[in-house]
Design a protein around this motif. Structure first.
Motif, PDB file in Angstrom:
ATOM      1  N   ASN A 216      46.822  41.567  30.155  1.00  0.00           N
ATOM      2  CA  ASN A 216      45.651  40.900  30.714  1.00  0.00           C
ATOM      3  C   ASN A 216      44.497  41.880  30.895  1.00  0.00           C
ATOM      4  O   ASN A 216      44.704  43.101  30.989  1.00  0.00           O
ATOM      5  CB  ASN A 216      46.003  40.248  32.049  1.00  0.00           C
ATOM      6  CG  ASN A 216      46.512  38.831  31.864  1.00  0.00           C
ATOM      7  OD1 ASN A 216      45.736  37.905  31.675  1.00  0.00           O
ATOM      8  ND2 ASN A 216      47.832  38.664  31.904  1.00  0.00           N
TER       9      ASN A 216
ATOM     10  N   TYR B  50      44.346  32.988  29.986  1.00  0.00           N
ATOM     11  CA  TYR B  50      44.471  34.422  30.279  1.00  0.00           C
ATOM     12  C   TYR B  50      45.227  35.147  29.159  1.00  0.00           C
ATOM     13  O   TYR B  50      45.292  34.680  28.035  1.00  0.00           O
ATOM     14  CB  TYR B  50      45.107  34.599  31.653  1.00  0.00           C
ATOM     15  CG  TYR B  50      44.268  33.969  32.737  1.00  0.00           C
ATOM     16  CD1 TYR B  50      43.144  34.608  33.239  1.00  0.00           C
ATOM     17  CD2 TYR B  50      44.563  32.687  33.214  1.00  0.00           C
ATOM     18  CE1 TYR B  50      42.337  34.014  34.201  1.00  0.00           C
ATOM     19  CE2 TYR B  50      43.768  32.087  34.187  1.00  0.00           C
ATOM     20  CZ  TYR B  50      42.656  32.751  34.668  1.00  0.00           C
ATOM     21  OH  TYR B  50      41.861  32.160  35.619  1.00  0.00           O
TER      22      TYR B  50
ATOM     23  N   GLY C 200      43.522  35.884  41.359  1.00  0.00           N
ATOM     24  CA  GLY C 200      42.178  36.016  40.799  1.00  0.00           C
ATOM     25  C   GLY C 200      41.888  37.377  40.216  1.00  0.00           C
ATOM     26  O   GLY C 200      40.731  37.804  40.164  1.00  0.00           O
TER      27      GLY C 200
ATOM     28  N   GLY D 137      40.422  44.285  41.269  1.00  0.00           N
ATOM     29  CA  GLY D 137      40.421  44.062  39.832  1.00  0.00           C
ATOM     30  C   GLY D 137      39.684  45.100  39.033  1.00  0.00           C
ATOM     31  O   GLY D 137      39.283  44.839  37.891  1.00  0.00           O
TER      32      GLY D 137
ATOM     33  N   PHE E 214      42.477  38.478  37.002  1.00  0.00           N
ATOM     34  CA  PHE E 214      42.252  38.586  35.564  1.00  0.00           C
ATOM     35  C   PHE E 214      41.106  37.698  35.105  1.00  0.00           C
ATOM     36  O   PHE E 214      40.831  36.661  35.691  1.00  0.00           O
ATOM     37  CB  PHE E 214      43.515  38.202  34.787  1.00  0.00           C
ATOM     38  CG  PHE E 214      44.751  38.922  35.245  1.00  0.00           C
ATOM     39  CD1 PHE E 214      44.711  40.262  35.592  1.00  0.00           C
ATOM     40  CD2 PHE E 214      45.965  38.257  35.332  1.00  0.00           C
ATOM     41  CE1 PHE E 214      45.844  40.933  36.016  1.00  0.00           C
ATOM     42  CE2 PHE E 214      47.109  38.911  35.749  1.00  0.00           C
ATOM     43  CZ  PHE E 214      47.052  40.246  36.089  1.00  0.00           C
ATOM     44  N   GLN E 215      40.484  38.113  34.025  1.00  0.00           N
ATOM     45  CA  GLN E 215      39.434  37.311  33.400  1.00  0.00           C
ATOM     46  C   GLN E 215      40.010  36.590  32.185  1.00  0.00           C
ATOM     47  O   GLN E 215      40.987  37.049  31.574  1.00  0.00           O
ATOM     48  CB  GLN E 215      38.254  38.181  32.996  1.00  0.00           C
ATOM     49  CG  GLN E 215      38.557  39.293  32.017  1.00  0.00           C
ATOM     50  CD  GLN E 215      37.327  40.117  31.678  1.00  0.00           C
ATOM     51  OE1 GLN E 215      36.541  39.762  30.794  1.00  0.00           O
ATOM     52  NE2 GLN E 215      37.153  41.235  32.394  1.00  0.00           N
TER      53      GLN E 215
ATOM     54  N   VAL F  26      39.497  41.473  36.125  1.00  0.00           N
ATOM     55  CA  VAL F  26      38.161  40.879  36.302  1.00  0.00           C
ATOM     56  C   VAL F  26      37.048  41.915  36.309  1.00  0.00           C
ATOM     57  O   VAL F  26      35.926  41.635  35.883  1.00  0.00           O
ATOM     58  CB  VAL F  26      38.092  40.029  37.594  1.00  0.00           C
ATOM     59  CG1 VAL F  26      38.872  38.755  37.440  1.00  0.00           C
ATOM     60  CG2 VAL F  26      38.562  40.821  38.811  1.00  0.00           C
ATOM     61  N   ASN F  27      37.332  43.111  36.781  1.00  0.00           N
ATOM     62  CA  ASN F  27      36.297  44.136  36.841  1.00  0.00           C
ATOM     63  C   ASN F  27      36.600  45.315  35.915  1.00  0.00           C
ATOM     64  O   ASN F  27      36.261  46.467  36.218  1.00  0.00           O
ATOM     65  CB  ASN F  27      36.106  44.615  38.282  1.00  0.00           C
ATOM     66  CG  ASN F  27      35.404  43.565  39.137  1.00  0.00           C
ATOM     67  OD1 ASN F  27      34.398  42.989  38.718  1.00  0.00           O
ATOM     68  ND2 ASN F  27      35.933  43.298  40.318  1.00  0.00           N
TER      69      ASN F  27
END
Length: 345
Positions: A260, A124, A97, A77, A99-100, A263-264
């Motif tokens: 999107n 999302y 997992g 991510g 996307f934030q 996450v990182n």
């Protein structure tokens, strides 16, 4: 160099600069993962004004949905700040997992979008554009107009149809429509749905995996009917002007293009700023007028000519069928195997 700076080249350039002048401060960068189509228009409409707004350099990672999502997964991510995907692949990214959640308080322009585009997959990313999957056909070569998805099974269409490959965005929708033809849920009664897919074989010349393949099949006269996404219609008609979009009594199937935030992502604040920018009435209007994307911002007003290529207007929007990709993604591996058995792939 083209106006869109390739991700790998931009990264290499930055590395060289840092090596040559280690005391120089590193420029702030913002990385977008997208398809790379309409490069010159995107540079003018999105990239240049956003670089001024963010005081940063925009760089790119390009490729198809599957490849870019796979790269993001391999990097856990990281590596891009926003990623453009069709809704089937963004749902897969959510399940992985990758996307934030989007802080909608930082993206006020989301509220100007169609209701279904604001949070199509929960907390999302929103949709920034909407399209359709439907049937296109050569009106000069098909004797009776196509008015229903069930017409794909008509005997007069023997050896004249091309279907999208099962791994494409539109391919799994054939299975859904096959089940609906006989009143069953393709997820619950898969055998029955695939019996109907098998009945299509006499009509199917081949499966296609890219829009250019489909257009070539129309151009050479090998097919007169296909399932297609609406963004390809203009290119098809440029090659074969007598091809038309079928007005289906059941309606076309909606496809959403989403953005999107991984996450990182290194620049989540800029990512939210970018989402708000792209969803603004001004940018949505220009993207539509310049033939780049159909708008989801409800304040966009288009002339009949401007709207012609797009999924646009209350009547069309309300007629669309929507797909839940969560069960589709769960079923897809089994569907791919069964599809390949039927079509000998």
């Amino acid at each position: 160099m083209t106006s869109l700076k390739a991700f790998s080249l931009a990264t290499a350039s930055m590395a060289a600069l840092m090596t040559a002048a280690p005391t120089m401060a590193q420029a702030r960068t913002f990385t977008i993962s997208w398809w790379g189509f309409n490069g010159d228009k995107l540079q003018e409409i999105i990239v240049d004004p956003f670089e001024e707004m963010c005081d940063c350099e925009v760089i790119f990672e390009t490729g198809n949905n599957s490849d870019r999502l796979s790269r993001l997964q391999l990097r856990s991510g990281a590596g891009v700040d926003v990623i453009y995907l069709t809704d089937r692949f963004s749902q897969l990214g959510i399940e992985l997992g990758m996307f934030q959640p989007v802080d909608r308080a930082q993206v006020p322009n989301i509220s100007e979008s169609y209701d279904f585009a604001q949070a199509p997959q929960g907390e999302y990313g929103p949709a920034y554009s909407i399209g359709r999957v439907g049937i296109v056909y050569d009106a000069d070569a098909v004797e009776s107009p196509i008015t229903s998805w069930d017409d794909l099974w008509r005997e007069d269409l023997a050896s004249s149809v091309s279907l999208p490959g099962i791994t494409t965005t539109a391919g799994p929708m054939v299975v859904l429509r096959a089940g609906q033809r006989v009143g069953v849920d393709a997820y619950a009664e898969t055998d029955t749905a695939f019996e109907q897919v098998a009945e299509l074989v006499p009509n199917v010349v081949t499966n296609y995996n890219t829009g250019s393949e489909m257009i070539n099949l129309f151009s050479t006269g090998e097919i007169t009917v296909s399932i297609a996404q609406d963004f390809a219609l203009g290119r098809i008609q440029a090659a074969v002007p007598s091809v038309v979009w079928a007005d289906l009594e059941e309606g076309s199937i909606a496809t959403l293009n989403t953005i999107n935030i991984p996450v990182n992502a290194a620049e989540p604040e800029l990512a939210h700023m970018f989402l708000d920018f792209v969803l603004s009435q001004e940018i949505q209007q220009e993207l539509a007028e310049q033939g780049v994307d159909a708008p989801v911002n409800t304040n966009v007003v288009l002339t009949e000519e401007q709207a012609a290529p797009w999924t646009y207007g209350d009547e069309m929007i309300s007629s669309l069928q929507h797909v839940n990709y969560e069960p589709m993604n769960a079923a897809l591996d089994g569907w791919i195997a069964r599809w390949n058995e039927i079509f000998g792939m």
